[in-house]
Design an enzyme around this catalytic site. Structure first.
Site, mmCIF file in Angstrom:
data_model
loop_
_atom_site.group_PDB
_atom_site.id
_atom_site.type_symbol
_atom_site.label_atom_id
_atom_site.label_comp_id
_atom_site.label_asym_id
_atom_site.label_seq_id
_atom_site.Cartn_x
_atom_site.Cartn_y
_atom_site.Cartn_z
ATOM 1 N N HIS A 59 0.850 -1.201 0.000
ATOM 2 C CA HIS A 59 0.000 0.000 0.000
ATOM 3 C C HIS A 59 0.878 1.241 0.000
ATOM 4 O O HIS A 59 2.099 1.139 0.090
ATOM 5 C CB HIS A 59 -1.001 -0.015 1.160
ATOM 6 C CG HIS A 59 -0.393 0.033 2.535
ATOM 7 N ND1 HIS A 59 0.400 -0.971 3.050
ATOM 8 C CD2 HIS A 59 -0.475 0.975 3.526
ATOM 9 C CE1 HIS A 59 0.764 -0.652 4.289
ATOM 10 N NE2 HIS A 59 0.254 0.518 4.590
ATOM 11 N N HIS A 82 -7.560 -0.744 5.359
ATOM 12 C CA HIS A 82 -6.514 0.110 5.950
ATOM 13 C C HIS A 82 -6.302 1.305 5.024
ATOM 14 O O HIS A 82 -6.285 2.455 5.457
ATOM 15 C CB HIS A 82 -5.246 -0.716 6.114
ATOM 16 C CG HIS A 82 -4.069 0.023 6.651
ATOM 17 N ND1 HIS A 82 -3.998 0.513 7.932
ATOM 18 C CD2 HIS A 82 -2.874 0.349 6.067
ATOM 19 C CE1 HIS A 82 -2.827 1.107 8.114
ATOM 20 N NE2 HIS A 82 -2.133 1.025 6.998
ATOM 21 N N ASP A 102 5.823 4.368 5.208
ATOM 22 C CA ASP A 102 6.630 3.359 5.896
ATOM 23 C C ASP A 102 6.635 2.024 5.131
ATOM 24 O O ASP A 102 7.216 1.043 5.605
ATOM 25 C CB ASP A 102 6.186 3.174 7.362
ATOM 26 C CG ASP A 102 4.755 2.700 7.499
ATOM 27 O OD1 ASP A 102 3.872 3.259 6.818
ATOM 28 O OD2 ASP A 102 4.508 1.762 8.281
ATOM 29 N N HIS A 103 6.016 2.009 3.943
ATOM 30 C CA HIS A 103 6.058 0.816 3.089
ATOM 31 C C HIS A 103 6.613 1.132 1.693
ATOM 32 O O HIS A 103 6.904 0.228 0.926
ATOM 33 C CB HIS A 103 4.657 0.196 2.970
ATOM 34 C CG HIS A 103 4.131 -0.229 4.314
ATOM 35 N ND1 HIS A 103 4.111 -1.537 4.732
ATOM 36 C CD2 HIS A 103 3.677 0.513 5.367
ATOM 37 C CE1 HIS A 103 3.644 -1.594 5.982
ATOM 38 N NE2 HIS A 103 3.382 -0.361 6.381
ATOM 39 N N ASP A 146 -0.256 -3.994 6.096
ATOM 40 C CA ASP A 146 -0.911 -3.516 7.321
ATOM 41 C C ASP A 146 -2.388 -3.913 7.364
ATOM 42 O O ASP A 146 -3.189 -3.241 8.011
ATOM 43 C CB ASP A 146 -0.808 -1.990 7.423
ATOM 44 C CG ASP A 146 0.608 -1.520 7.721
ATOM 45 O OD1 ASP A 146 1.499 -2.368 7.916
ATOM 46 O OD2 ASP A 146 0.818 -0.293 7.756
ATOM 47 N N HIS A 186 4.711 -5.044 10.218
ATOM 48 C CA HIS A 186 5.225 -4.477 11.469
ATOM 49 C C HIS A 186 5.432 -5.544 12.544
ATOM 50 O O HIS A 186 4.748 -6.565 12.558
ATOM 51 C CB HIS A 186 4.245 -3.437 12.044
ATOM 52 C CG HIS A 186 4.128 -2.178 11.232
ATOM 53 N ND1 HIS A 186 4.872 -1.052 11.497
ATOM 54 C CD2 HIS A 186 3.348 -1.877 10.173
ATOM 55 C CE1 HIS A 186 4.554 -0.103 10.630
ATOM 56 N NE2 HIS A 186 3.622 -0.576 9.802
ATOM 57 N N HIS A 244 1.399 3.883 2.016
ATOM 58 C CA HIS A 244 1.990 4.580 3.170
ATOM 59 C C HIS A 244 3.520 4.623 3.087
ATOM 60 O O HIS A 244 4.164 3.669 2.656
ATOM 61 C CB HIS A 244 1.548 3.914 4.483
ATOM 62 C CG HIS A 244 0.118 4.209 4.840
ATOM 63 N ND1 HIS A 244 -0.626 3.411 5.667
ATOM 64 C CD2 HIS A 244 -0.700 5.237 4.466
ATOM 65 C CE1 HIS A 244 -1.848 3.934 5.802
ATOM 66 N NE2 HIS A 244 -1.922 5.034 5.076
#
Ligand code: ZN
Ligand code: FE
Length: 255
Positions: free
Chosen positions: A54, A112, A58-59, A129, A167, A56
């Site tokens: 996805h 999400h 942090d990905h 996530d 995570h 975001h």
């Protein structure tokens, strides 16, 4: 097939997925470029693609730094063109991705975010996530109905499916889970086991789908004990799977 887990940022996991025969490799969810490239250099591999679950940061935060050094395919949901840096292959439900002689299958699992996907290679599920070990992602862009349907789709995979999520949240997820099902022995023993692993800094990812079905409160709408816990909190709660799931999500959001 070889899978290398790479700890990134504070608590993210990126992965290298290597076809051992051809050495073709996919990078899954590179939060940052440098640690991924450093790890890749230690292996004799040919980087072929980035697979983002996805949009975001942090990905996807490592996409640009990696693409500055290597010319790679970038896969992500087709609706995330413009949100995933460098996207070349917009994918959707049931699409297939070839990494050397490995074939991955795409699952569209919104909730999400509206463009969240998972990638399944043999029995290895990379689910970002959406499904976490002992938890699930927050519902930022979708609805509880969507997230519930997405989790149901993943639950239909075989029990021995390995759950590689985005995570390391297992311990805090289980701390919440035991408040709803304190008599679930499999859950309590998982919590103890995970606390032991984390106190030594050991990864608790992947888990298996079987373990998730037995202990993940976001998949346990059928549990009488969980239902009873929610009823004490909210006496008028409708006992249908989506309402139960939504209530658990709401409680976790403020835990
Ligand atoms: Zn996310
Ligand atoms: Fe994340």
């Amino acid at each position: 097939m070889k899978i290398i887990q790479i700890p990134l940022l504070r608590d993210n996991y990126g992965y290298l997925l290597i076809c051992e025969k051809t050495r073709q490799t996919a990078i899954i969810d590179p939060s940052e470029a440098e640690p991924v490239l450093r790890r890749a250099e230690q292996e004799q591999i040919n980087l072929k693609a980035i697979l983002n679950t996805h949009h975001h940061r942090d990905h996807t935060g490592g996409n640009e730094g990696i693409l500055a050094r290597h010319s790679l395919e970038v896969h992500g949901h087709k609706s995330d063109a413009g949100r995933i840096p460098g996207l070349t292959h917009g994918v959707d439900e049931e699409d297939e991705i070839k990494i050397g002689e490995l074939t991955g299958k795409v699952f569209f699992i919104p909730g999400h975010t509206t463009g969240h996907v998972a990638y399944l290679f043999a029995n290895n599920l990379f689910c970002g996530d959406t499904l976490f070990t002992a938890g699930c992602g927050r519902i930022f862009e979708g609805t509880p109905e969507q997230m519930h349907a997405s989790l149901r789709k993943l639950m239909a995979l075989p029990d021995d499916t390995k759950v590689y999520c985005g995570h390391e949240y297992t311990e805090s997820n289980l701390r919440f889970a035991v408040t709803l099902e304190p008599k679930n022995h499999k859950l309590v023993s998982r919590f103890e086991r995970v606390q032991g692993l984390r106190s030594r800094g050991v990864s608790t990812v992947p888990s298996t789908m079987e373990e998730e079905k037995q202990t993940n409160p976001f998949l346990r709408w059928d549990s009488k004990e969980l239902q009873a816990s929610l009823k004490t909190e909210t006496p008028h709660l409708r006992l249908d799977p989506v309402a139960i799931f939504a209530k658990v999500r709401q409680l976790k959001d403020s835990f």
